[in-house]
Design an enzyme around this catalytic site. Structure first.
Site, PDB file in Angstrom:
ATOM      1  N   ASN A 184       0.876  -1.463  -0.161  1.00 52.33           N
ATOM      2  CA  ASN A 184       0.046   0.122  -0.243  1.00 52.33           C
ATOM      3  C   ASN A 184       1.526   1.540  -0.399  1.00 52.33           C
ATOM      4  O   ASN A 184       1.225   1.859   0.928  1.00 52.33           O
ATOM      5  CB  ASN A 184      -1.113   0.336   1.515  1.00 52.33           C
ATOM      6  N   GLU A 265      -8.592  -3.056  -3.294  1.00 50.75           N
ATOM      7  CA  GLU A 265      -8.555  -2.664  -1.984  1.00 50.75           C
ATOM      8  C   GLU A 265      -8.069  -1.313  -1.844  1.00 50.75           C
ATOM      9  O   GLU A 265      -7.680  -0.630  -0.624  1.00 50.75           O
ATOM     10  CB  GLU A 265      -7.313  -3.637  -1.016  1.00 50.75           C
ATOM     11  N   ASP A 338      -6.932 -14.539   2.096  1.00 56.58           N
ATOM     12  CA  ASP A 338      -6.404 -13.689   2.489  1.00 56.58           C
ATOM     13  C   ASP A 338      -5.361 -14.307   3.946  1.00 56.58           C
ATOM     14  O   ASP A 338      -5.940 -14.044   5.132  1.00 56.58           O
ATOM     15  CB  ASP A 338      -7.194 -12.689   2.864  1.00 56.58           C
ATOM     16  N   GLU A 360       3.379 -15.966  -2.617  1.00 58.09           N
ATOM     17  CA  GLU A 360       3.403 -15.170  -1.891  1.00 58.09           C
ATOM     18  C   GLU A 360       2.890 -15.423  -0.682  1.00 58.09           C
ATOM     19  O   GLU A 360       1.873 -15.711  -0.642  1.00 58.09           O
ATOM     20  CB  GLU A 360       2.816 -13.987  -2.093  1.00 58.09           C
ATOM     21  N   GLU A 366      -0.053 -11.617  10.864  1.00 56.77           N
ATOM     22  CA  GLU A 366      -1.627 -10.889  10.301  1.00 56.77           C
ATOM     23  C   GLU A 366      -2.772 -12.032  11.316  1.00 56.77           C
ATOM     24  O   GLU A 366      -3.627 -11.201  12.291  1.00 56.77           O
ATOM     25  CB  GLU A 366      -1.445 -10.414   9.285  1.00 56.77           C
TER      26      GLU A 366
END
Lengths: 697, 697
Positions: A184, A265, A338, A360, A366
């Site tokens: 991001n 996103e 995710d 990835e 997370e």
């Protein structure tokens, strides 16, 4: 008298914490054994290789180790050969990796016979989700090691020292690339002063063979360049990117390329201008191509309109297979949603046959308890890599579909989202270091077993420390520390799945930080595919997301025989059952239990597993330094508390629908559902040492 | 669709809560079986007796029950005889108690054979620690049932209805007195408007045979009367009290007398004027004597100067044995310190041979988990009453030393600090009602077993409810509800001792509300005897308070053979071990374990016991109404959480001194010590329903 005792006690603790804060990672051997190293020449990388040998050699005293650079048919890319006489490679990096392998074998009591080792992937990257303001998205180990703030960009000696330690650690496990800012991405990373700092980073990483990459914001031409559009086919836009690329390569001649999160996103992308992912990626790829650069284009895309988020990356990218330049790599998250505790592999793996595709994975936890839970992720990645896509017949594993074994990819790569930060442990939890280690090792050799990786890491990290202060390393140490610690690591991910989201459940976490449970989360105002209700679909009839042919038909994105296997609850692996099926509460499982009972048993088992980890860990006291022992002990307590919260929340919530009792032999919940719905699990048990696990640097 | 389901679901809950909120206590039988009652006359008490028979009769239809008042040598005080024809007693109260006994026997399936029953104590009181402002000291069931505020003293119809329900419940278990305001008394209770309210209370309590008492503040002559002193020997002071006494008796001709907490925890008393407890008590006793009143003078006194708080009441009161008027009763707490989970009996019992002495126990759970923990206190009181003081040879139990069996006391009495409040459950926890019930039953008959009391209470409270909505009462109900529920009750106090303060530990709670653990509590600014450090005396050498002859010699306050038995760790009962001894961590227990290991085992056992209560309780679903089932289920969850907090806090704190591992087979702590030291356990897990367990009235 009592006061004096206390003072001494606390002084002891403080002194000792300084002595062992985990910052040395798995690179601890300080050997005094003399060794003679013959190097073909002086160079930054080779000098580091020589230095590593001299400070870590624990072979025969006064041995001669010869470093040889030459072409060799059996040595590919940065691969190497080690044997009794030294290390042979065709690149300087290869020499460095060979030296680290040689030392690792010495330090972990593995034989140093003649061995050739070639990397599974050419590009082995850490992706740092580090923001220019110093924060780290999904980082649980303190602030960024790369960035302090947009107005604090000067490179200091401390920066260089830390980056050098970082580069050495990454190189020691075979990594060769770092993307140093968040996907991001702020457009500001491309400003002159920020690029000067990136050059500073690249200069420190280079002597360890680490190539520097940047994440870029697709709107940079507008937001930074002042253009009216960022349309990738607009000549002014192309010109702007061309100039920027040139500027970067002037500073960093071996710059690796760009990582792009586009139309995902809320991030801008080519679709904003009616263009395609291929249009966007190819434009950038053409610009970096002359310099040897690559573009890693992320396939993590989904929109709120499609009925099943798990289908979307496949739907959006498959039409462009073969349409990407050969220096574009499509970067695909391990699963279709995710980074959940368990997902089936993304159906894009093996399906894009005319495009370079790279996995990835997420090293930072997370969705797996942040840096509070001990979860060794190697087993998850091993599960991914060994998953058979069947795209080119049996044995078309994700590993083989991405490492060039099957498809003639121009580039092979793998990326892991890093878990580094300024915390003195680097990773927030001493055992989270093992995930950084494991990712590097698997990126180098995607056939390694987690058992071997855990064994290596434990020996390197704990055997070579605090000597004289703990029980001597030897047969007893292995039996009482190494074996149970390894067992705990290998079981830990399954334990987390059990107490969080067993049987294929996914995305049922609290909206507060992706940490605690939130199966009830589903406000009307929220995007459905950001709620838990969307994913578990629990009702009085049953639970699970129907992705069969009569449901969203996501199963059809998998190659046969998987599509049929997943489509039928009788043949679907039970650990993916509720991923693919909505089943009645009394559905009969293979164990003979009903689905509801089985769910209860899994949640309870997860809690019991963590409690057993605690018992085992406490038995290990004295076999490692007291500081790391206590730190991990405290983290395990937190994990046990959290596991109970997860179990209680999920069982009591789903029980409203199942309307069945929790099996009588299981321990009962200790929280009420309305209590759990009112708290924020992330902060509920927080205490000072959770927020700053160890002294911040 | 999902929304509709939810609406129905919640509506169901709301409707049902109204249906069963526990307010009916153990008085639930609404029988339609006709019965003919022959009463000797009409009177308020006899009318209530007749009404109870008519609405609760479940014997043969159309039986005739004759109520007879006559003298009978075998019937003492308010005793009674019941037989096939009816109830005989020498007082109206006796008739009422006989009727309640008759109905209880019918409802609990006990034979109604000819039975004579006399009360163990003449005065059987509840002490309400209710403040005029409506708060209740150590009350965990909402605000006062007697007081709303100093400026809101008018008696309403709602007041009268509630007091009538209260009086009926108390009378049904044989209680005959209520002291209706806090022993930490406001002088304002003696103001005209407050006394008018007390008269209102007395008028409602009287028809159920309940006598009203007041706690008085010894400084009332100064603070309310405007005098210059409250010296009990001052003629003006005596005159003031005399007038006030006359005023009270004019309003309440059968007023019971005064309860006084003097020179205790900051309360004023005769010692403020150089007078003695006897001077103070006798002055008041002389004034109420003409009206038949009594003075209950509390022996709960201690000052910070004496080296052992446990010795002080004995030291202060023994010199005055024989110096008190015959209508003074010294009210002595069960143990020498303060309502701890377990204490040995107070050495004053049996020792004051020329003075009326009455036991004071605490029904409200100040130190036993408030109204969050299920702790059936009957076993604790049974333990007290059966304790042998040996003061007049073997068999001189506390019961016999206080009920007139041994000493020729003019008055015998017992008091329990009430657990009532405006909470619709009356007591905050449905099972806390059992403590009110048990206190009444033991006050009537101090030889009853807790097993019998629990059996009665469970049948009365749960069998006569929610008929048609739960499984029918019968053999299956007894096996699956009555037996395990009774077992849980009987084990519950020992469980609480285990997870809070096993092996004689005491007073190691948090300063925040006497609720959670606080073994570390000991700020320099605090009175030593208000800290935990003072009581556990833990250090690296060992743990426990040395009250042996070489310690504070508190043991010598006990009659032989107890003094010698307590003095020697080899003969001291292990459940009092650390009350009397400071012992090394490796002291060998009878089990063969070290003291440290035994301590760990006890704490762990406490946690396991509560978990087992949870399992057992969940098995009982369907055998009682869903509302009370859920409420208790939720309370047990809270108790399990709290037990874990207690275990972790105490073991981790004491481990700093013991420096020994928690036995490997035990479950590990899940909290860190510094976390527990930082939180306020009382509020940490609080949730709305803890603060207002059920709808407040």
């Amino acid at each position: 008298m009592k006061m004096i005792f206390f003072s001494i006690f606390f002084l002891f603790i403080i002194l000792d914490l300084k002595a062992e804060d985990g910052h040395e990672l798995w690179l601890r051997k300080k050997s005094a054994v003399p060794v003679k190293v013959v190097s073909p020449k002086k160079s930054a990388i080779l000098n580091n290789a020589v230095k590593e040998l001299q400070q870590g050699w624990s072979g025969k005293a006064n041995s001669t180790v010869k470093l040889t650079i030459k072409k060799d048919k059996s040595i590919k890319d940065d691969g190497f050969r080690i044997d009794g006489s030294g290390v042979t490679a065709s690149t300087e990096r290869g020499i460095l990796y060979g030296v680290f392998e040689l030392l690792r074998r010495q330090q972990t009591n593995q034989p140093v016979t003649s061995v050739v080792s070639n990397p599974s992937y050419q590009h082995r990257l850490l992706n740092h989700w580090d923001n220019l303001n110093g924060s780290v998205e999904q980082g649980f180990a303190g602030r960024s090691i790369f960035w302090r703030g947009e107005n604090d960009l000067a490179v200091t000696e401390n920066d260089r020292k830390l980056w050098q330690e970082y580069a050495r650690a990454s190189a020691s496990v075979g990594l060769n690339g770092s993307s140093v800012n968040n996907v991001n991405a702020s457009p500001l990373v491309l400003k002159e002063d920020a690029l000067a700092r990136v050059k500073g980073i690249a200069d420190v990483l280079r002597p360890y063979g680490i190539t520097t990459y940047l994440s870029v914001n697709f709107s940079s031409p507008v937001r930074l360049g002042g253009l009216k559009t960022s349309d990738p086919l607009d000549p002014e836009v192309i010109k702007w990117w061309q100039a920027k690329t040139k500027e970067i390569y002037a500073l960093i001649p071996d710059f690796g390329g760009f990582l792009v999160k586009a139309n995902s996103e809320g991030q801008p992308g080519p679709q904003d201008f009616g263009r395609t992912h291929a249009d966007g990626a190819n434009m950038l790829a053409d610009l970096v191509k002359p310099y040897g650069g690559i573009v890693m284009w992320r396939a993590f895309v989904y929109s709120p309109t499609e009925k099943d988020r798990a289908r979307q990356a496949y739907l959006e990218f498959m039409p462009f297979d073969g349409k990407f330049r050969d220096n574009v790599i499509i970067q695909v998250k391990n699963g279709p949603v995710d980074f959940q505790p368990r997902e089936p592999f993304s159906p894009l793996f093996g399906a894009m046959k005319k495009t370079s595709v790279m996995p990835e994975v997420q090293i930072t936890q997370e969705y797996l308890g942040r840096s509070n839970h001990l979860v060794f992720l190697s087993t998850m990645w091993e599960e991914l890599l060994k998953s058979d896509t069947y795209q080119e017949g049996p044995g078309s594993t994700v590993a083989r579909s991405t490492d060039g074994s099957i498809y003639n990819q121009k580039h092979t790569a793998i990326a892991g989202v890093a878990n580094t930060g300024l915390d003195s442990t680097w990773s927030g939890h001493h055992f989270a270091q093992a995930n950084w280690y494991a990712f590097g090792r698997l990126a180098w050799n995607n056939k390694l077993t987690s058992e071997q990786i855990a064994d290596e890491w434990l020996r390197l990290t704990f055997a070579n420390s605090a000597e004289g202060k703990t029980k001597a390393v030897g047969e007893e140490w292995e039996r009482n520390f190494l074996v149970p610690a390894k067992q705990m690591m290998l079981e830990s991910r399954e334990a987390a799945v059990n107490y969080m989201m067993p049987l294929g459940l996914h995305h049922i976490f609290s909206p507060f930080g992706h940490y605690g449970p939130g199966p009830w989360y589903g406000p009307k105002s929220a995007r459905p595919d950001w709620t838990s209700l969307y994913y578990h679909q629990a009702d009085t009839a049953g639970i699970g997301f129907d992705r069969t042919k009569s449901g969203t038909n996501a199963v059809s994105q998998y190659h046969e025989p998987l599509a049929s296997q997943f489509n039928d609850p009788a043949t679907c692996p039970e650990n993916y059952l509720l991923w693919f099926h909505h089943l009645p509460w009394d559905y009969k499982m293979k164990s003979g239990h009903t689905l509801w009972d089985e769910l209860c048993l899994h949640y309870d088992k997860g809690v019991q597993q963590v409690r057993q980890f605690q018992k085992n860990w406490d038995q290990m006291q004295g076999y490692i330094d007291e500081e790391r022992f206590s730190h991990v002990q405290s983290k395990l307590r937190r994990q046990a508390k959290d596991a109970q919260v997860w179990k209680d929340a999920c069982l009591l919530y789903f029980q409203q629908f199942s309307r069945r009792p929790i099996p009588a032999e299981l321990e009962r919940p200790v929280y009420d559902l309305d209590f759990l719905q009112a708290i924020r699990p992330l902060t509920f048990f927080d205490q000072p040492q959770d927020r700053a696990a160890t002294p911040q640097r």
